[in-house]
Design a protein around this motif. Sequence first.
Motif, PDB file in Angstrom:
ATOM      1  N   GLU A  11     -39.925 -13.509 -31.533  1.00 22.12           N
ATOM      2  CA  GLU A  11     -39.170 -13.473 -32.090  1.00 22.12           C
ATOM      3  C   GLU A  11     -37.531 -13.245 -32.023  1.00 22.12           C
ATOM      4  O   GLU A  11     -37.397 -13.073 -30.463  1.00 22.12           O
ATOM      5  N   GLN A  12     -36.695 -13.779 -32.666  1.00 19.84           N
ATOM      6  CA  GLN A  12     -35.553 -14.261 -32.752  1.00 19.84           C
ATOM      7  C   GLN A  12     -34.158 -12.807 -32.897  1.00 19.84           C
ATOM      8  O   GLN A  12     -34.386 -11.943 -33.782  1.00 19.84           O
ATOM      9  N   GLY A  13     -33.551 -12.786 -32.436  1.00 19.55           N
ATOM     10  CA  GLY A  13     -32.587 -11.820 -32.138  1.00 19.55           C
ATOM     11  C   GLY A  13     -31.552 -12.221 -33.856  1.00 19.55           C
ATOM     12  O   GLY A  13     -31.285 -13.003 -34.185  1.00 19.55           O
ATOM     13  N   PRO A  14     -30.626 -11.297 -34.156  1.00 21.85           N
ATOM     14  CA  PRO A  14     -30.056 -11.600 -35.358  1.00 21.85           C
ATOM     15  C   PRO A  14     -28.920 -12.533 -35.223  1.00 21.85           C
ATOM     16  O   PRO A  14     -28.658 -13.339 -36.204  1.00 21.85           O
ATOM     17  N   LEU A  15     -28.280 -12.536 -34.236  1.00 22.75           N
ATOM     18  CA  LEU A  15     -27.683 -13.830 -33.908  1.00 22.75           C
ATOM     19  C   LEU A  15     -27.893 -15.161 -32.822  1.00 22.75           C
ATOM     20  O   LEU A  15     -27.222 -15.468 -32.653  1.00 22.75           O
ATOM     21  N   LEU A  34     -23.526  -7.325 -25.785  1.00 19.37           N
ATOM     22  CA  LEU A  34     -23.725  -6.834 -26.276  1.00 19.37           C
ATOM     23  C   LEU A  34     -24.467  -7.799 -27.822  1.00 19.37           C
ATOM     24  O   LEU A  34     -25.251  -7.815 -27.906  1.00 19.37           O
ATOM     25  N   LEU A  35     -23.786  -9.134 -27.588  1.00 15.50           N
ATOM     26  CA  LEU A  35     -23.534 -10.267 -28.326  1.00 15.50           C
ATOM     27  C   LEU A  35     -25.069 -10.883 -27.934  1.00 15.50           C
ATOM     28  O   LEU A  35     -25.929 -11.506 -28.646  1.00 15.50           O
ATOM     29  N   HIS A 259     -12.840 -10.312 -40.930  1.00 16.56           N
ATOM     30  CA  HIS A 259     -13.529  -8.924 -41.112  1.00 16.56           C
ATOM     31  C   HIS A 259     -13.452  -7.530 -40.459  1.00 16.56           C
ATOM     32  O   HIS A 259     -13.203  -7.878 -39.091  1.00 16.56           O
ATOM     33  N   GLN A 260     -13.568  -6.761 -40.963  1.00 16.14           N
ATOM     34  CA  GLN A 260     -13.601  -5.450 -39.687  1.00 16.14           C
ATOM     35  C   GLN A 260     -14.441  -4.331 -39.523  1.00 16.14           C
ATOM     36  O   GLN A 260     -15.030  -4.329 -41.248  1.00 16.14           O
ATOM     37  N   PRO A 261     -14.994  -3.886 -39.010  1.00 18.77           N
ATOM     38  CA  PRO A 261     -16.595  -3.190 -39.094  1.00 18.77           C
ATOM     39  C   PRO A 261     -15.463  -1.475 -39.995  1.00 18.77           C
ATOM     40  O   PRO A 261     -14.194  -1.198 -39.474  1.00 18.77           O
ATOM     41  N   LEU A 269     -18.372  -3.661 -34.852  1.00 16.47           N
ATOM     42  CA  LEU A 269     -18.000  -5.268 -34.536  1.00 16.47           C
ATOM     43  C   LEU A 269     -18.969  -5.631 -34.663  1.00 16.47           C
ATOM     44  O   LEU A 269     -19.753  -7.097 -35.256  1.00 16.47           O
ATOM     45  N   VAL A 270     -19.804  -5.432 -33.283  1.00 15.93           N
ATOM     46  CA  VAL A 270     -20.837  -6.519 -33.410  1.00 15.93           C
ATOM     47  C   VAL A 270     -22.039  -6.539 -34.666  1.00 15.93           C
ATOM     48  O   VAL A 270     -23.125  -7.339 -34.478  1.00 15.93           O
ATOM     49  N   GLN A 271     -22.392  -5.698 -34.961  1.00 14.30           N
ATOM     50  CA  GLN A 271     -23.333  -5.126 -36.082  1.00 14.30           C
ATOM     51  C   GLN A 271     -22.775  -5.502 -37.007  1.00 14.30           C
ATOM     52  O   GLN A 271     -23.723  -6.141 -37.794  1.00 14.30           O
ATOM     53  N   LEU A 272     -21.354  -5.568 -37.523  1.00  8.19           N
ATOM     54  CA  LEU A 272     -21.082  -6.588 -38.388  1.00  8.19           C
ATOM     55  C   LEU A 272     -21.851  -8.021 -38.672  1.00  8.19           C
ATOM     56  O   LEU A 272     -21.336  -8.575 -39.247  1.00  8.19           O
TER      57      LEU A 272
END
Length: 388
Positions: A11-15, A34-35, A259-261, A269-272
């Motif tokens: 399973e891979q991370g979303p990024l 975080l990234l 783009h801004q959270p 910001l990372v969730q965005l």
Amino acid sequence: MAGPDTGEQREQGPLAGFTVGVTAARRADELIALLRRRGAEVVHGPALRIVPLADDTELLAATKDLIDHAPDVVVATTAIGFRGWVEAADGWGYGEQLLDRLRGVELLARGPKVKGAVRAAGLTESWSPSSESLAEVLDRLLGEGVEGRRIAVQLHGEPLPGFVEALVAGGAEVVPVPVYRWMPPADLGPLDRLLDAAVARTLDAVTFTSAPAAASLLDRARERGLLDELLTVLRHEVLAVCVGPVTALPLQARGIDTHQPERFRLGPLVQLLCRELPARARVLPVAGHRVEIRGHAVLVDGELRPVPPAGMALLALLARRPGWVVARPDLLRALPGSGRDEHAVETAMARLRTALGTPKLIQTVVKRGYRLALDPAADTKYGATEGD
């Protein structure tokens, strides 16, 4: 001895498969962690460096001035800045004098975090907006009337756009408190590498956590003759993500959509990014597999397959018209630094197939070129939207 590869292990991370540029100096390690925790590759090029508080003669001069000549109002804009101001004053031997002075004035704190820092210093704010909006602070001050009043404003690395000017226009005497100052980085190498990656389109997003960092990146691009190219990629291809609206101002002034959270924090910001970047990925059913084309890698049935830049260039071209044949001369033109030898296409294609781990994803069409082996059921769906 390694155990079997389970679905959970794959399973891979979303990024995963995306590359994100980080321009921050302060709290860069936290943002990078975080990234990476979510699978991103990170290119870090600090656009600024911060003058240490205790070494800042401007802050010392402003502190002495406020102790000697009492302001009517003090506006605290950031928690870290307010704490740093009190700590620096304490180090200079003026800590108690500063706190005594602040106890006797109208103290406005921009939002809950700043209010917490004010109270941790043993002070009590006169008022604080729940919105964390400096515009709301400004409205309150102007509503009260500022003519003839002495107002100290704790800056956070830059003059606050429009804020100080509006107070001066209203007749106030404004005393800037430069709690920390931004300077160009001592080593421009990492920033130049980030800039090069952006204009080469090997970044999927660039993050900004302060307006000075955004302005510094634009200034460096101008110095190197790359400004027009940088503006083009940030407008059309590389996502510009800012922690908040003030940070976005230098970019928006150049016509860049940012783009801004909703909450101006690193976590949101990372969730965005975790929402926006995967939404940009191309997902195709190819040869019985689910293929998701990301920035520098491909997910094949959920498994991350890193792909070299030349391979990604070929794959991107094939994916523009999935199932259609792309001629070798067109593929050759897509290769980075391509010459005239079509053998380079064959070499890059062989490496691409190896990287994907499933050679049948790309079919060779004799004497014509190559095509993605789009599943038959998808031919109509994808072919109908890909006109000449």
